[in-house]
Enzyme design. Structure first.
Site, PDB file in Angstrom:
ATOM      1  N   LYS A 230       0.855  -1.184   0.000  1.00 36.41           N
ATOM      2  CA  LYS A 230       0.000   0.000   0.000  1.00 36.41           C
ATOM      3  C   LYS A 230       0.894   1.239   0.000  1.00 36.41           C
ATOM      4  O   LYS A 230       1.475   1.605   1.020  1.00 36.41           O
ATOM      5  CB  LYS A 230      -0.916   0.049   1.220  1.00 36.41           C
ATOM      6  CG  LYS A 230      -1.865   1.259   1.199  1.00 36.41           C
ATOM      7  CD  LYS A 230      -2.079   1.819   2.581  1.00 36.41           C
ATOM      8  CE  LYS A 230      -2.854   3.136   2.544  1.00 36.41           C
ATOM      9  NZ  LYS A 230      -2.269   4.182   1.665  1.00 36.41           N
TER      10      LYS A 230
ATOM     11  N   GLU B  80       9.530   2.506  10.859  1.00 41.57           N
ATOM     12  CA  GLU B  80      10.397   3.678  10.755  1.00 41.57           C
ATOM     13  C   GLU B  80       9.475   4.884  10.847  1.00 41.57           C
ATOM     14  O   GLU B  80       8.589   5.056  10.009  1.00 41.57           O
ATOM     15  CB  GLU B  80      11.170   3.672   9.428  1.00 41.57           C
ATOM     16  CG  GLU B  80      12.213   2.575   9.329  1.00 41.57           C
ATOM     17  CD  GLU B  80      13.342   2.726  10.337  1.00 41.57           C
ATOM     18  OE1 GLU B  80      13.565   3.854  10.840  1.00 41.57           O
ATOM     19  OE2 GLU B  80      14.002   1.712  10.624  1.00 41.57           O
TER      20      GLU B  80
ATOM     21  N   CYS C 170      13.113  12.150   6.418  1.00 40.80           N
ATOM     22  CA  CYS C 170      13.185  11.722   7.811  1.00 40.80           C
ATOM     23  C   CYS C 170      14.588  11.903   8.368  1.00 40.80           C
ATOM     24  O   CYS C 170      14.782  11.932   9.582  1.00 40.80           O
ATOM     25  CB  CYS C 170      12.737  10.273   7.952  1.00 40.80           C
ATOM     26  SG  CYS C 170      13.733   9.099   7.016  1.00 40.80           S
TER      27      CYS C 170
END
Length: 481
Positions: A175, A250, A284
Protein backbone atom coordinates in the site's frame (compact mmCIF):
# COMPACT_ATOMS: atom_id res chain seq x y z
CA UNK A 1 -14.20 3.47 -14.88
CA UNK A 2 -12.20 5.09 -17.67
CA UNK A 3 -9.46 3.20 -19.50
CA UNK A 4 -7.15 6.03 -18.48
CA UNK A 5 -7.35 4.96 -14.83
CA UNK A 6 -4.28 3.17 -13.50
CA UNK A 7 -5.53 0.02 -11.81
CA UNK A 8 -4.53 -1.99 -8.79
CA UNK A 9 -2.61 -5.23 -9.24
CA UNK A 10 -4.10 -8.16 -7.34
CA UNK A 11 -3.52 -11.89 -7.84
CA UNK A 12 -1.64 -11.28 -11.07
CA UNK A 13 -4.41 -9.16 -12.64
CA UNK A 14 -4.96 -5.44 -13.15
CA UNK A 15 -8.28 -4.67 -11.45
CA UNK A 16 -10.53 -1.66 -11.05
CA UNK A 17 -10.97 -0.17 -7.59
CA UNK A 18 -14.20 -0.77 -5.72
CA UNK A 19 -13.79 2.71 -4.16
CA UNK A 20 -13.52 4.48 -7.49
CA UNK A 21 -10.49 6.61 -8.33
CA UNK A 22 -8.50 9.65 -7.21
CA UNK A 23 -6.73 12.29 -9.24
CA UNK A 24 -2.98 12.54 -8.72
CA UNK A 25 -2.25 16.29 -8.79
CA UNK A 26 1.27 17.67 -9.08
CA UNK A 27 2.14 19.94 -6.12
CA UNK A 28 4.34 21.94 -8.48
CA UNK A 29 1.44 22.73 -10.82
CA UNK A 30 -2.06 22.01 -9.60
CA UNK A 31 -3.33 22.10 -13.18
CA UNK A 32 -1.12 19.10 -13.97
CA UNK A 33 -3.05 15.86 -13.43
CA UNK A 34 -0.46 13.09 -13.37
CA UNK A 35 -3.19 10.47 -13.70
CA UNK A 36 -6.22 8.85 -12.11
CA UNK A 37 -5.55 5.93 -9.79
CA UNK A 38 -7.88 3.16 -8.66
CA UNK A 39 -8.92 2.95 -5.03
CA UNK A 40 -9.32 -0.43 -3.40
CA UNK A 41 -11.65 -1.22 -0.52
CA UNK A 42 -11.39 -3.62 2.40
CA UNK A 43 -12.65 -6.59 0.42
CA UNK A 44 -10.06 -6.11 -2.32
CA UNK A 45 -7.32 -5.78 0.27
CA UNK A 46 -8.42 -9.05 1.87
CA UNK A 47 -8.40 -10.65 -1.58
CA UNK A 48 -4.84 -9.44 -2.16
CA UNK A 49 -3.72 -10.95 1.16
CA UNK A 50 -5.36 -14.27 0.28
CA UNK A 51 -3.74 -14.25 -3.16
CA UNK A 52 -0.37 -13.48 -1.59
CA UNK A 53 -0.60 -16.55 0.64
CA UNK A 54 -1.09 -18.75 -2.43
CA UNK A 55 1.61 -17.02 -4.48
CA UNK A 56 4.14 -17.11 -1.66
CA UNK A 57 3.98 -20.88 -1.38
CA UNK A 58 4.98 -21.20 -5.02
CA UNK A 59 7.54 -18.36 -4.99
CA UNK A 60 9.29 -19.84 -1.94
CA UNK A 61 9.99 -22.97 -4.01
CA UNK A 62 11.61 -20.97 -6.82
CA UNK A 63 15.28 -21.57 -7.50
CA UNK A 64 17.86 -19.06 -6.35
CA UNK A 65 18.88 -18.18 -9.89
CA UNK A 66 15.27 -17.48 -10.78
CA UNK A 67 14.94 -15.01 -7.91
CA UNK A 68 18.31 -13.51 -8.78
CA UNK A 69 17.27 -12.99 -12.40
CA UNK A 70 13.95 -11.41 -11.45
CA UNK A 71 15.51 -8.88 -9.07
CA UNK A 72 18.31 -8.06 -11.49
CA UNK A 73 15.78 -7.44 -14.27
CA UNK A 74 13.77 -5.07 -12.10
CA UNK A 75 16.91 -3.18 -11.11
CA UNK A 76 18.12 -3.03 -14.71
CA UNK A 77 14.88 -1.50 -15.92
CA UNK A 78 14.68 1.06 -13.14
CA UNK A 79 18.21 2.24 -13.93
CA UNK A 80 17.65 2.21 -17.69
CA UNK A 81 14.48 4.30 -17.27
CA UNK A 82 15.79 6.56 -14.52
CA UNK A 83 15.26 9.77 -16.49
CA UNK A 84 11.68 8.94 -17.48
CA UNK A 85 10.64 7.56 -14.10
CA UNK A 86 12.60 10.24 -12.25
CA UNK A 87 10.61 12.90 -14.08
CA UNK A 88 7.36 11.14 -13.18
CA UNK A 89 8.44 11.03 -9.55
CA UNK A 90 9.37 14.73 -9.55
CA UNK A 91 6.00 15.66 -11.10
CA UNK A 92 3.92 13.86 -8.53
CA UNK A 93 5.99 14.44 -5.38
CA UNK A 94 7.52 17.88 -6.02
CA UNK A 95 11.21 17.14 -5.49
CA UNK A 96 13.67 18.30 -8.13
CA UNK A 97 14.30 16.34 -11.30
CA UNK A 98 17.84 15.55 -10.18
CA UNK A 99 16.49 14.16 -6.90
CA UNK A 100 13.82 12.16 -8.72
CA UNK A 101 16.32 10.64 -11.14
CA UNK A 102 18.71 9.90 -8.29
CA UNK A 103 16.00 8.19 -6.27
CA UNK A 104 15.00 6.02 -9.21
CA UNK A 105 18.61 5.02 -9.85
CA UNK A 106 19.11 4.19 -6.18
CA UNK A 107 15.95 2.09 -6.25
CA UNK A 108 17.47 0.02 -9.03
CA UNK A 109 20.56 -0.45 -6.89
CA UNK A 110 18.44 -1.87 -4.08
CA UNK A 111 17.13 -4.57 -6.39
CA UNK A 112 20.63 -5.33 -7.66
CA UNK A 113 21.97 -5.58 -4.11
CA UNK A 114 19.27 -8.00 -3.01
CA UNK A 115 19.67 -10.01 -6.18
CA UNK A 116 23.19 -10.68 -4.95
CA UNK A 117 21.88 -11.43 -1.46
CA UNK A 118 19.78 -14.22 -2.95
CA UNK A 119 22.99 -16.11 -3.71
CA UNK A 120 24.45 -15.46 -0.25
CA UNK A 121 21.78 -17.33 1.69
CA UNK A 122 23.76 -19.88 3.69
CA UNK A 123 22.94 -21.69 6.90
CA UNK A 124 25.15 -22.79 9.78
CA UNK A 125 26.03 -26.05 11.48
CA UNK A 126 26.80 -26.80 15.09
CA UNK A 127 27.75 -29.74 17.25
CA UNK A 128 25.10 -30.88 19.70
CA UNK A 129 25.82 -31.22 23.41
CA UNK A 130 24.49 -34.76 22.93
CA UNK A 131 26.64 -37.37 21.19
CA UNK A 132 25.71 -38.56 17.73
CA UNK A 133 23.56 -35.52 16.88
CA UNK A 134 24.31 -32.71 14.45
CA UNK A 135 22.54 -29.37 14.25
CA UNK A 136 21.75 -27.16 11.25
CA UNK A 137 20.20 -23.71 11.19
CA UNK A 138 18.69 -22.08 8.12
CA UNK A 139 16.59 -19.07 7.26
CA UNK A 140 13.21 -19.43 5.59
CA UNK A 141 10.72 -16.86 4.28
CA UNK A 142 8.55 -15.19 6.90
CA UNK A 143 5.57 -15.53 4.51
CA UNK A 144 3.19 -12.74 3.44
CA UNK A 145 4.59 -9.26 4.02
CA UNK A 146 2.41 -6.16 4.24
CA UNK A 147 4.24 -3.00 3.12
CA UNK A 148 3.05 0.55 3.84
CA UNK A 149 5.17 3.36 2.44
CA UNK A 150 5.15 7.20 2.74
CA UNK A 151 4.94 9.93 0.14
CA UNK A 152 8.39 11.51 0.47
CA UNK A 153 10.37 8.68 -1.16
CA UNK A 154 7.68 6.92 -3.23
CA UNK A 155 10.05 4.68 -5.20
CA UNK A 156 13.05 4.19 -2.92
CA UNK A 157 11.13 3.29 0.25
CA UNK A 158 9.12 0.76 -1.68
CA UNK A 159 12.25 -0.65 -3.29
CA UNK A 160 14.18 -1.16 -0.07
CA UNK A 161 11.25 -3.10 1.39
CA UNK A 162 10.06 -5.00 -1.70
CA UNK A 163 13.49 -6.14 -2.88
CA UNK A 164 14.48 -8.04 0.30
CA UNK A 165 10.95 -9.39 0.69
CA UNK A 166 11.12 -11.02 -2.74
CA UNK A 167 14.78 -11.99 -2.40
CA UNK A 168 14.06 -14.10 0.66
CA UNK A 169 11.04 -15.84 -0.86
CA UNK A 170 8.14 -13.81 0.53
CA UNK A 171 4.99 -12.46 -1.07
CA UNK A 172 4.08 -8.76 -0.91
CA UNK A 173 0.94 -6.69 -0.45
CA UNK A 174 1.98 -3.07 -0.99
CA UNK A 175 0.00 0.00 0.00
CA UNK A 176 1.76 3.19 -1.15
CA UNK A 177 0.82 6.66 0.09
CA UNK A 178 -2.27 7.89 -1.71
CA UNK A 179 -0.52 11.18 -2.54
CA UNK A 180 2.05 9.48 -4.79
CA UNK A 181 0.53 6.46 -6.56
CA UNK A 182 2.20 7.05 -9.94
CA UNK A 183 5.70 5.96 -8.93
CA UNK A 184 4.33 2.94 -7.09
CA UNK A 185 2.25 1.94 -10.12
CA UNK A 186 5.26 2.32 -12.43
CA UNK A 187 7.38 0.03 -10.24
CA UNK A 188 4.53 -2.46 -10.02
CA UNK A 189 4.17 -2.51 -13.79
CA UNK A 190 7.85 -3.46 -14.08
CA UNK A 191 7.46 -6.20 -11.47
CA UNK A 192 4.28 -7.51 -13.14
CA UNK A 193 6.28 -8.47 -16.25
CA UNK A 194 8.79 -10.68 -14.43
CA UNK A 195 6.81 -13.91 -14.45
CA UNK A 196 6.20 -14.14 -10.70
CA UNK A 197 3.57 -16.65 -9.56
CA UNK A 198 0.16 -14.95 -9.41
CA UNK A 199 -0.33 -13.29 -6.04
CA UNK A 200 3.36 -13.07 -5.19
CA UNK A 201 3.23 -9.31 -5.61
CA UNK A 202 0.15 -7.11 -5.11
CA UNK A 203 -0.35 -3.34 -5.34
CA UNK A 204 -3.37 -2.10 -3.39
CA UNK A 205 -3.82 1.66 -3.72
CA UNK A 206 -6.44 3.26 -1.56
CA UNK A 207 -7.24 5.16 1.64
CA UNK A 208 -5.45 4.27 4.85
CA UNK A 209 -8.79 4.01 6.62
CA UNK A 210 -9.62 0.97 4.47
CA UNK A 211 -6.53 -0.56 2.86
CA UNK A 212 -4.14 0.34 5.67
CA UNK A 213 -6.60 -0.69 8.34
CA UNK A 214 -7.00 -4.16 6.84
CA UNK A 215 -3.25 -4.65 6.54
CA UNK A 216 -2.37 -3.66 10.09
CA UNK A 217 -5.21 -5.68 11.62
CA UNK A 218 -4.96 -8.80 9.48
CA UNK A 219 -4.26 -12.17 11.06
CA UNK A 220 -3.37 -13.51 7.62
CA UNK A 221 -0.13 -11.66 7.06
CA UNK A 222 3.09 -12.74 8.72
CA UNK A 223 4.99 -9.46 8.87
CA UNK A 224 4.25 -5.78 8.36
CA UNK A 225 6.77 -3.05 7.58
CA UNK A 226 5.71 0.59 7.86
CA UNK A 227 7.35 3.95 7.26
CA UNK A 228 5.40 7.02 8.29
CA UNK A 229 4.44 9.18 11.24
CA UNK A 230 4.98 8.30 14.89
CA UNK A 231 1.26 8.59 15.61
CA UNK A 232 0.35 6.07 12.93
CA UNK A 233 3.33 3.89 13.80
CA UNK A 234 2.06 3.46 17.33
CA UNK A 235 -1.31 2.34 15.98
CA UNK A 236 0.44 -0.15 13.72
CA UNK A 237 2.48 -1.53 16.62
CA UNK A 238 -0.60 -1.95 18.81
CA UNK A 239 -2.63 -3.62 16.08
CA UNK A 240 0.08 -6.06 14.98
CA UNK A 241 0.94 -6.93 18.57
CA UNK A 242 -2.58 -8.21 19.21
CA UNK A 243 -2.23 -10.64 16.31
CA UNK A 244 1.43 -11.44 17.08
CA UNK A 245 2.43 -10.22 13.60
CA UNK A 246 6.10 -9.39 13.14
CA UNK A 247 6.43 -5.62 12.91
CA UNK A 248 9.04 -3.14 11.63
CA UNK A 249 8.51 0.61 12.00
CA UNK A 250 10.40 3.68 10.76
CA UNK A 251 8.75 6.79 12.16
CA UNK A 252 9.57 10.35 13.17
CA UNK A 253 12.81 12.20 13.73
CA UNK A 254 14.26 15.46 14.97
CA UNK A 255 17.82 15.17 13.75
CA UNK A 256 20.58 17.55 14.72
CA UNK A 257 23.90 18.63 13.24
CA UNK A 258 26.54 19.85 15.68
CA UNK A 259 29.01 22.48 14.45
CA UNK A 260 32.04 22.92 16.72
CA UNK A 261 34.42 25.87 16.85
CA UNK A 262 37.12 23.96 14.98
CA UNK A 263 34.86 22.90 12.09
CA UNK A 264 35.68 23.69 8.47
CA UNK A 265 33.14 26.49 8.06
CA UNK A 266 32.49 25.99 4.36
CA UNK A 267 31.92 22.26 4.78
CA UNK A 268 29.72 22.81 7.84
CA UNK A 269 27.49 25.17 5.89
CA UNK A 270 27.20 22.73 2.98
CA UNK A 271 26.34 19.92 5.40
CA UNK A 272 23.70 22.06 7.08
CA UNK A 273 22.13 23.33 3.85
CA UNK A 274 22.12 19.92 2.18
CA UNK A 275 20.82 18.16 5.26
CA UNK A 276 18.16 20.70 6.19
CA UNK A 277 16.77 21.74 2.82
CA UNK A 278 17.45 18.89 0.38
CA UNK A 279 14.20 17.30 -0.78
CA UNK A 280 12.42 20.48 0.39
CA UNK A 281 13.26 19.42 3.95
CA UNK A 282 10.82 16.53 3.59
CA UNK A 283 13.24 13.81 4.66
CA UNK A 284 13.19 11.72 7.81
CA UNK A 285 16.96 12.25 7.92
CA UNK A 286 16.81 16.06 7.57
CA UNK A 287 18.82 18.11 10.07
CA UNK A 288 16.26 20.63 11.32
CA UNK A 289 18.27 21.39 14.48
CA UNK A 290 21.66 23.08 14.00
CA UNK A 291 23.57 23.04 17.29
CA UNK A 292 26.45 25.52 17.06
CA UNK A 293 29.11 26.34 19.65
CA UNK A 294 29.55 30.00 20.57
CA UNK A 295 33.02 30.47 19.09
CA UNK A 296 31.84 29.85 15.51
CA UNK A 297 28.18 30.75 15.92
CA UNK A 298 28.14 34.25 14.41
CA UNK A 299 30.32 33.31 11.45
CA UNK A 300 28.19 30.23 10.82
CA UNK A 301 24.96 32.23 10.88
CA UNK A 302 26.30 34.79 8.42
CA UNK A 303 27.64 32.08 6.11
CA UNK A 304 24.33 30.18 6.22
CA UNK A 305 22.36 33.25 5.20
CA UNK A 306 24.70 33.97 2.31
CA UNK A 307 24.48 30.35 1.16
CA UNK A 308 20.69 30.25 1.44
CA UNK A 309 20.41 33.36 -0.72
CA UNK A 310 21.83 31.28 -3.58
CA UNK A 311 19.25 28.51 -3.30
CA UNK A 312 16.78 28.54 -6.18
CA UNK A 313 13.20 27.49 -5.45
CA UNK A 314 11.05 26.60 -8.43
CA UNK A 315 9.31 24.04 -10.57
CA UNK A 316 11.06 20.71 -10.02
CA UNK A 317 11.48 20.04 -13.75
CA UNK A 318 13.09 23.42 -14.41
CA UNK A 319 16.86 23.57 -14.87
CA UNK A 320 18.89 25.16 -12.10
CA UNK A 321 16.32 24.59 -9.35
CA UNK A 322 17.66 23.45 -5.96
CA UNK A 323 14.38 23.17 -4.02
CA UNK A 324 11.11 22.00 -5.53
CA UNK A 325 7.55 22.15 -4.30
CA UNK A 326 6.10 21.37 -0.88
CA UNK A 327 4.10 18.13 -1.02
CA UNK A 328 0.60 19.60 -0.93
CA UNK A 329 -1.63 22.33 0.51
CA UNK A 330 -1.96 20.59 3.86
CA UNK A 331 1.81 20.32 4.26
CA UNK A 332 2.24 23.97 3.29
CA UNK A 333 -0.30 25.02 5.90
CA UNK A 334 1.52 22.99 8.54
CA UNK A 335 4.85 24.55 7.56
CA UNK A 336 3.45 28.06 7.99
CA UNK A 337 1.95 27.13 11.35
CA UNK A 338 5.35 26.00 12.60
CA UNK A 339 6.86 29.31 11.48
CA UNK A 340 4.32 31.22 13.53
CA UNK A 341 4.75 28.97 16.57
CA UNK A 342 8.53 29.47 16.45
CA UNK A 343 8.14 33.24 16.30
CA UNK A 344 5.69 33.30 19.21
CA UNK A 345 8.03 31.18 21.33
CA UNK A 346 10.92 33.60 20.80
CA UNK A 347 12.72 32.33 17.71
CA UNK A 348 14.14 34.98 15.39
CA UNK A 349 13.43 34.36 11.70
CA UNK A 350 16.52 35.72 9.97
CA UNK A 351 15.92 34.34 6.50
CA UNK A 352 13.14 32.99 4.31
CA UNK A 353 9.84 31.42 5.23
CA UNK A 354 7.89 33.24 2.52
CA UNK A 355 5.30 31.61 0.29
CA UNK A 356 6.57 32.09 -3.25
CA UNK A 357 4.69 32.66 -6.47
CA UNK A 358 6.10 30.79 -9.46
CA UNK A 359 5.12 30.51 -13.11
CA UNK A 360 2.90 27.57 -12.24
CA UNK A 361 0.31 27.49 -9.48
CA UNK A 362 1.87 25.20 -6.90
CA UNK A 363 3.11 25.04 -3.32
CA UNK A 364 6.42 26.87 -3.08
CA UNK A 365 8.18 28.07 0.04
CA UNK A 366 11.48 29.83 0.59
CA UNK A 367 13.63 27.83 3.04
CA UNK A 368 13.62 29.36 6.52
CA UNK A 369 16.31 29.81 9.17
CA UNK A 370 15.74 30.70 12.82
CA UNK A 371 18.26 31.84 15.43
CA UNK A 372 17.89 32.44 19.17
CA UNK A 373 16.05 29.17 19.67
CA UNK A 374 16.25 26.75 22.58
CA UNK A 375 15.95 23.00 22.50
CA UNK A 376 12.67 23.20 24.41
CA UNK A 377 10.84 25.18 21.73
CA UNK A 378 8.18 23.38 19.73
CA UNK A 379 10.18 23.89 16.52
CA UNK A 380 12.99 21.83 18.09
CA UNK A 381 10.80 19.14 19.63
CA UNK A 382 8.37 18.19 16.85
CA UNK A 383 9.08 16.96 13.34
CA UNK A 384 7.95 19.70 10.97
CA UNK A 385 8.96 17.88 7.77
CA UNK A 386 9.59 21.29 6.24
CA UNK A 387 12.42 23.41 4.76
CA UNK A 388 12.89 25.01 8.17
CA UNK A 389 16.06 24.89 10.26
CA UNK A 390 16.73 26.44 13.65
CA UNK A 391 20.06 27.27 15.24
CA UNK A 392 20.67 26.47 18.90
CA UNK A 393 23.68 28.24 20.40
CA UNK A 394 25.64 26.23 22.99
CA UNK A 395 28.80 26.74 25.02
CA UNK A 396 30.87 23.69 24.15
CA UNK A 397 30.92 20.10 22.91
CA UNK A 398 29.47 18.63 26.09
CA UNK A 399 26.45 20.91 25.95
CA UNK A 400 26.11 20.26 22.23
CA UNK A 401 26.01 16.47 22.70
CA UNK A 402 23.56 16.74 25.58
CA UNK A 403 21.32 18.95 23.44
CA UNK A 404 21.49 16.58 20.47
CA UNK A 405 20.47 13.64 22.67
CA UNK A 406 17.69 15.61 24.41
CA UNK A 407 14.88 14.46 22.11
CA UNK A 408 12.33 11.67 21.94
CA UNK A 409 13.75 10.70 18.56
CA UNK A 410 17.04 9.18 17.46
CA UNK A 411 17.37 8.51 13.75
CA UNK A 412 20.46 10.39 12.54
CA UNK A 413 22.90 12.80 14.15
CA UNK A 414 25.88 14.65 12.73
CA UNK A 415 28.93 16.59 13.80
CA UNK A 416 31.31 18.91 11.96
CA UNK A 417 34.73 19.03 13.60
CA UNK A 418 38.41 18.60 12.84
CA UNK A 419 38.97 16.99 16.25
CA UNK A 420 39.50 13.23 16.29
CA UNK A 421 38.78 13.31 20.03
CA UNK A 422 35.34 14.84 19.63
CA UNK A 423 34.47 12.82 16.53
CA UNK A 424 35.33 9.58 18.34
CA UNK A 425 33.37 10.54 21.43
CA UNK A 426 30.41 11.56 19.30
CA UNK A 427 30.36 8.27 17.40
CA UNK A 428 30.11 6.43 20.71
CA UNK A 429 27.71 8.67 22.59
CA UNK A 430 25.23 10.09 20.08
CA UNK A 431 21.97 8.28 20.82
CA UNK A 432 21.02 7.83 17.17
CA UNK A 433 20.88 4.88 14.81
CA UNK A 434 23.04 6.62 12.20
CA UNK A 435 25.98 8.95 12.89
CA UNK A 436 27.56 11.32 10.38
CA UNK A 437 30.96 12.99 10.79
CA UNK A 438 31.61 16.00 8.53
CA UNK A 439 28.69 14.90 6.35
CA UNK A 440 25.01 15.92 6.08
CA UNK A 441 22.61 13.95 8.27
CA UNK A 442 20.67 13.08 5.12
CA UNK A 443 22.26 10.56 2.78
CA UNK A 444 22.71 6.85 3.52
CA UNK A 445 23.99 3.83 1.59
CA UNK A 446 21.91 0.85 0.52
CA UNK A 447 24.26 -1.98 1.60
CA UNK A 448 24.40 -1.18 5.33
CA UNK A 449 21.71 -1.13 8.04
CA UNK A 450 19.40 1.84 8.41
CA UNK A 451 17.22 2.75 11.37
CA UNK A 452 17.01 4.76 14.57
CA UNK A 453 16.46 4.62 18.30
CA UNK A 454 13.75 5.74 20.71
CA UNK A 455 10.61 6.96 18.90
CA UNK A 456 12.27 6.88 15.49
CA UNK A 457 12.29 3.13 14.90
CA UNK A 458 10.95 -0.15 16.20
CA UNK A 459 11.90 -3.67 15.23
CA UNK A 460 14.75 -5.04 13.11
CA UNK A 461 16.89 -2.73 10.96
CA UNK A 462 16.19 -2.10 7.30
CA UNK A 463 18.59 -2.41 4.37
CA UNK A 464 21.83 -4.30 3.90
CA UNK A 465 22.26 -7.86 5.08
CA UNK A 466 20.46 -6.91 8.31
CA UNK A 467 17.16 -6.96 6.40
CA UNK A 468 17.09 -10.74 6.67
CA UNK A 469 16.29 -10.41 10.39
CA UNK A 470 12.85 -9.10 9.44
CA UNK A 471 12.13 -10.95 6.19
CA UNK A 472 13.13 -14.42 7.36
CA UNK A 473 12.61 -16.80 10.26
CA UNK A 474 15.26 -19.14 11.65
CA UNK A 475 14.71 -22.90 11.70
CA UNK A 476 16.91 -25.18 13.81
CA UNK A 477 17.18 -28.85 12.72
CA UNK A 478 18.54 -31.72 14.85
CA UNK A 479 19.83 -34.82 13.03
CA UNK A 480 20.83 -38.16 14.48
CA UNK A 481 23.33 -39.85 12.18
Amino acid sequence: MSDSVFRNYIAGEWVEGNKGQVANISPADISDVVGYYAQADMAQTEAAIAAAAVGQTEWAKSGLEQRYSVLMAIGDELIARKDELGELLAREEGKTLAEGVGETYRSGQFFHYYAAEVLRQMGETADSVRPGIEIETRREPVGVVGIITPWNFPTATGAWKIAPALAFGNAVVWKPANQVPASAWALTEIISRQGLPAGTFNLVMGPGSEVGDVLINSRNINALTFTGSLETGRKVAAATAINLVKCQLEMGSKNALIVLDDADLDNAVECAVGGAFGGTGQKCTASSRLIVTEGIHDRFVDAMVERMKKLVVGHPLKAGVHIGAVADARQMEQNLQYLEIAKKEGGKLIFGGEVLTEETDGYYMQPALFTETTNQMTINREEAFAPIASIIKVKDYDEALATLNDTNFGLTGGICTESLKYATDFKRNAKTGCVMVNLPTAGTDYHVPFGGRKDSSFGPREQGSYAKEFYTVVKTTYIRG
